[in-house]
Design a protein around this motif. Structure first.
Motif, PDB file in Angstrom:
ATOM      1  N   VAL A  34       0.865  -1.186   0.000  1.00  0.00           N
ATOM      2  CA  VAL A  34       0.000   0.000   0.000  1.00  0.00           C
ATOM      3  C   VAL A  34       0.898   1.231   0.000  1.00  0.00           C
ATOM      4  O   VAL A  34       1.644   1.463   0.944  1.00  0.00           O
ATOM      5  N   GLU A  35       0.810   2.014  -1.071  1.00  0.00           N
ATOM      6  CA  GLU A  35       1.639   3.218  -1.185  1.00  0.00           C
ATOM      7  C   GLU A  35       0.922   4.449  -0.633  1.00  0.00           C
ATOM      8  O   GLU A  35       1.534   5.292   0.021  1.00  0.00           O
ATOM      9  N   LYS A  68      -4.847  14.536   0.682  1.00  0.00           N
ATOM     10  CA  LYS A  68      -4.610  13.830   1.948  1.00  0.00           C
ATOM     11  C   LYS A  68      -3.718  12.607   1.743  1.00  0.00           C
ATOM     12  O   LYS A  68      -2.864  12.294   2.571  1.00  0.00           O
ATOM     13  N   SER A  69      -3.941  11.899   0.625  1.00  0.00           N
ATOM     14  CA  SER A  69      -3.199  10.653   0.384  1.00  0.00           C
ATOM     15  C   SER A  69      -1.745  10.901  -0.007  1.00  0.00           C
ATOM     16  O   SER A  69      -0.880  10.074   0.239  1.00  0.00           O
ATOM     17  N   LEU A 328       1.712   6.200   5.399  1.00  0.00           N
ATOM     18  CA  LEU A 328       0.347   5.813   5.743  1.00  0.00           C
ATOM     19  C   LEU A 328       0.006   6.062   7.206  1.00  0.00           C
ATOM     20  O   LEU A 328       0.854   5.917   8.085  1.00  0.00           O
ATOM     21  N   ASP A 329      -1.264   6.400   7.428  1.00  0.00           N
ATOM     22  CA  ASP A 329      -1.828   6.407   8.772  1.00  0.00           C
ATOM     23  C   ASP A 329      -2.321   4.980   9.021  1.00  0.00           C
ATOM     24  O   ASP A 329      -3.429   4.612   8.611  1.00  0.00           O
ATOM     25  N   ARG A 334      -6.261   0.492   9.086  1.00  0.00           N
ATOM     26  CA  ARG A 334      -6.789  -0.719   9.735  1.00  0.00           C
ATOM     27  C   ARG A 334      -8.285  -0.575  10.011  1.00  0.00           C
ATOM     28  O   ARG A 334      -9.064  -1.509   9.811  1.00  0.00           O
ATOM     29  N   GLN A 335      -8.697   0.610  10.445  1.00  0.00           N
ATOM     30  CA  GLN A 335     -10.110   0.856  10.732  1.00  0.00           C
ATOM     31  C   GLN A 335     -10.948   0.794   9.455  1.00  0.00           C
ATOM     32  O   GLN A 335     -12.060   0.258   9.447  1.00  0.00           O
ATOM     33  N   ASP A 336     -10.415   1.335   8.371  1.00  0.00           N
ATOM     34  CA  ASP A 336     -11.167   1.416   7.117  1.00  0.00           C
ATOM     35  C   ASP A 336     -11.040   0.168   6.240  1.00  0.00           C
ATOM     36  O   ASP A 336     -11.725   0.063   5.220  1.00  0.00           O
TER      37      ASP A 336
END
Length: 352
Positions: A34-35, A68-69, A328-329, A334-336
């Motif tokens: 995941v970038e 944001k990303s 990454l956050d 993980r939540q999403d």
């Protein structure tokens, strides 16, 4: 082949009724990474019944999510809802070249599509030899009203992205399904697996057999009902209720008086969809259930579903075997994760 231009990497963009979700993947060997990723909420009237109603609001949300990303990708893959697509498997002579096949399908498509051909976007995929006649190929035909496709392309264009692929949500889910196989050991070889994708306004119940979707059912049920109950009971705005649902801070009575009745209703909806499948299909051996969509993140919902329906149940996490980029956050991802299955399937189109 040596000088063939490589397809540009694609950003998976899932436009749902509650949020815009972006995902960028890279791959080394068989392992994905995941970038970048972002999810941006949408107001309740931006997407209605999976149709885009406010293009400017969606474009603004995509631009915000892009910022944001931190992604630099400019090419995207998006998807239309399965309910907006007509699919049919037809047979065509195996001897036809790709060009001849395309011409033949264009000539014959109006037999299968109940709209004027000027009004639809049409595509097809050769599935392989027909089981009854090896001289014929089975061909999957997919068609959607042109406005369904054009609206998504236009929203992405307004946000500065060029759409290279418009997929179907069910096929994107199917594409991402193998990523959660490791969460379901020893259950996949000879049985069907159900995936209940419980989003904001819609529950989509898919059943996969040997990695292919064999059944889909949509029900008008989702997390918006929980948000509206929080809004009504605690005198919050819709946006405040949505934030409180995710971040907490509600009164102690919330769990027993609001969340628990919703959890019970969610299990009932999934159970009803399962019974519809079992009563309408030759398959009687659903081996396990995967929960996807935003509502799959509700604490303990997998254990409740397993207890009530008697099926091994997991919360889908397509990132479970992926490495993660430094930007990454991780906690937010993980939540999403359960809500990112479609975005994941779309991002994987980079590697076709």
């Amino acid at each position: 082949m040596l000088f063939r231009r490589r397809q540009p990497p694609l950003l998976g963009v899932d436009i749902s009724s509650a949020a815009v979700k972006l995902l960028e993947l890279s791959r080394q060997g068989d392992r994905y990474r995941v970038e970048s990723y972002a999810a941006n909420p949408l107001p309740p009237d931006a997407v209605v019944d999976k149709n885009i109603h406010n293009m400017e609001v969606i474009a603004k949300a995509i631009r915000s999510a892009l910022k944001k990303s931190g992604t630099r990708l400019k090419h995207a893959a998006a998807a239309v809802a399965g309910s907006a697509v007509i699919t049919k498997v037809i047979t065509m002579p195996a001897s036809l070249s790709d060009k001849e096949l395309e011409e033949q399908i264009e000539l014959e498509a109006d037999q299968y599509i109940p709209y004027s051909m000027d009004e639809v976007s049409l595509d097809f995929e050769v599935l392989g030899p027909n089981s009854q006649n090896p001289d014929m190929n089975d061909v999957l035909l997919a068609a959607s009203r042109r406005e369904n496709v054009d609206n998504r392309v236009a929203a992405l264009e307004m946000a500065g992205l060029k759409t290279m692929v418009v997929d179907v949500e069910a096929y994107a889910m199917e594409n991402a399904f193998f990523l959660i196989k490791k969460q379901l050991p020893d259950l996949l070889e000879d049985g069907a697996i159900a995936v209940a994708d419980v989003g904001a306004t819609m529950t989509t119940f898919n059943v996969l057999y040997r990695g292919r979707i064999i059944y889909t059912r949509e029900q008008g049920f989702g997390g918006k009902q929980l948000t509206e109950e929080i809004q009504r009971r605690y005198g919050l705005s819709y946006e405040e209720a949505g934030l409180a649902k995710k971040q907490g801070g509600l009164p102690d009575s919330y769990t027993t008086e609001v969340l628990e009745p919703f959890r019970v209703a969610m299990v009932q909806q999934i159970g009803r969809s399962l019974q519809f499948f079992l009563s309408s299909s030759a398959h009687r051996d659903v081996k396990a259930l995967a929960l996807a969509g935003g509502c799959a993140s509700i604490g303990g919902i997998d254990r409740l579903v397993e207890q009530k329906l008697g099926l091994p149940t997991i919360v889908a996490n397509p990132f479970v075997s992926m490495s993660l980029g430094p930007r990454l956050d991780v906690q937010a991802l993980r939540q999403d994760a359960p809500a990112m299955m479609i975005a994941c399937g779309l991002a994987m189109r980079s590697f076709d």
